[in-house]
Scaffold this motif. Structure first.
Motif, mmCIF file in Angstrom:
data_model
loop_
_atom_site.group_PDB
_atom_site.id
_atom_site.type_symbol
_atom_site.label_atom_id
_atom_site.label_comp_id
_atom_site.label_asym_id
_atom_site.label_seq_id
_atom_site.Cartn_x
_atom_site.Cartn_y
_atom_site.Cartn_z
ATOM 1 N N LYS A 179 -5.250 9.288 -10.273
ATOM 2 C CA LYS A 179 -5.159 8.043 -11.004
ATOM 3 C C LYS A 179 -3.597 7.637 -10.875
ATOM 4 O O LYS A 179 -2.496 8.532 -10.773
ATOM 5 N N LYS A 180 -3.252 6.436 -11.500
ATOM 6 C CA LYS A 180 -1.867 6.087 -11.590
ATOM 7 C C LYS A 180 -1.118 7.111 -12.475
ATOM 8 O O LYS A 180 -1.423 7.406 -13.495
ATOM 9 N N SER A 181 0.018 7.358 -11.827
ATOM 10 C CA SER A 181 0.831 8.460 -12.505
ATOM 11 C C SER A 181 0.525 9.902 -12.253
ATOM 12 O O SER A 181 1.252 10.889 -12.576
ATOM 13 N N ARG A 185 0.895 -1.193 -0.013
ATOM 14 C CA ARG A 185 -0.072 0.015 0.028
ATOM 15 C C ARG A 185 0.842 1.331 -0.053
ATOM 16 O O ARG A 185 1.727 1.470 0.986
ATOM 17 N N PRO A 186 0.782 1.923 -1.004
ATOM 18 C CA PRO A 186 1.622 3.306 -1.122
ATOM 19 C C PRO A 186 1.539 4.400 0.129
ATOM 20 O O PRO A 186 0.354 4.464 0.658
ATOM 21 N N LYS A 197 -0.827 3.647 -8.036
ATOM 22 C CA LYS A 197 -2.109 2.937 -8.271
ATOM 23 C C LYS A 197 -3.156 4.063 -8.213
ATOM 24 O O LYS A 197 -3.121 5.337 -7.720
ATOM 25 N N THR A 198 -4.033 3.754 -8.972
ATOM 26 C CA THR A 198 -5.599 4.537 -8.917
ATOM 27 C C THR A 198 -6.015 4.286 -7.783
ATOM 28 O O THR A 198 -6.298 3.049 -7.305
ATOM 29 N N LEU A 251 -2.167 5.601 0.417
ATOM 30 C CA LEU A 251 -3.582 5.165 -0.017
ATOM 31 C C LEU A 251 -4.783 4.521 0.716
ATOM 32 O O LEU A 251 -4.341 3.775 1.553
ATOM 33 N N ILE A 252 -5.668 5.324 0.925
ATOM 34 C CA ILE A 252 -6.886 4.846 1.843
ATOM 35 C C ILE A 252 -7.496 3.681 1.272
ATOM 36 O O ILE A 252 -7.506 2.345 1.911
ATOM 37 N N THR A 253 -7.655 3.435 -0.354
ATOM 38 C CA THR A 253 -8.596 2.420 -0.780
ATOM 39 C C THR A 253 -8.524 2.477 -2.366
ATOM 40 O O THR A 253 -8.170 3.643 -2.925
ATOM 41 N N GLU A 254 -8.421 1.384 -3.114
ATOM 42 C CA GLU A 254 -8.176 1.457 -4.506
ATOM 43 C C GLU A 254 -9.603 1.510 -4.922
ATOM 44 O O GLU A 254 -10.694 0.963 -4.435
#
Length: 213
Positions: A182-184, A90-91, A133-134, A210-213
């Motif tokens: 979003k990713k990137s 998880r980031p 990650k998004t 990151l809270i959640t994907e």
């Protein structure tokens, strides 16, 4: 060429048979050699400093490898975009500013001391977090102004200026936001116009996860 061959043979045999052929006073060793006609010869070589030379050579090799291996690892990470074995983490990151400094207009603040960098998405050379990650992220920053000084810093997402953190005379400005990245996508803290001074000494920080994907 004959001399080179003899010297090379001497070097290899000396290293491999040093302990067996060494005299009791550790000063010399007898090395069996062959001349051009394959006639047996015996050469007496001084080995007083052989251990010292070998230790120095081994230490130099280890030092070189200790320097090269991290570079190879970082090159691999840069090439594939993540550290092998950690792509599913998880980031999350936390970084702080070590030194006080004057900020130029629209300068990105580089929080140089990294305390946490799961997924390796925060770059302490640029001050930019790049979402690997998004998902839904929590991002926060605290900036501390210097004595008799105002400080205006904005949180930016890509090329969009967002919320402001403001401090005045050793006070802190703090912001906490939740945003979809979003990713990137990139997130960073940038100074406003003009020149102002920010307080370092780990008093100014930048973090997110990151809270959640």
């Amino acid at each position: 060429m004959v001399l080179r061959g003899i010297l090379l043979q001497f070097l290899v045999i000396t290293i491999m048979k040093y302990a067996k052929g060494q005299n009791s006073d550790n000063s010399s060793t007898e090395i069996p050699l062959l001349d051009n006609l394959n006639m047996p010869l015996v050469a007496l070589f001084d080995t007083t400093k052989l251990n010292e030379v070998l230790r120095a050579a081994i230490k130099k090799t280890v030092d070189i490898m200790n320097e090269i291996i991290p570079r190879i690892k970082q090159a691999v990470i840069n090439d594939i975009g993540y550290e092998p074995g950690r792509e599913n983490e998880r980031p999350a990151f936390t970084a702080s500013l070590t030194s006080h400094k004057y900020l130029a207009g629209y300068e990105v603040i580089i929080f140089d001391k990294v305390w946490l960098n799961m997924s390796g998405a925060y770059d302490n050379d640029t001050g930019v977090f790049t979402a690997p990650k998004t998902g839904l992220y929590s991002i926060s920053t605290t900036v501390m102004s210097h004595h008799n000084s105002h400080l205006h810093c904005f949180l930016w997402k890509n090329n969009e200026r967002m919320v402001l953190a403001f401090g005045n005379d050793f006070s802190t400005g703090t912001l906490n936001v939740v945003m979809v990245l979003k990713k990137s996508d990139t997130v960073y803290v940038k100074h406003a116009a003009g020149s102002e001074r920010i307080f370092g000494d780990q008093r100014s920080t930048f973090s997110g996860y990151l809270i959640t994907e």
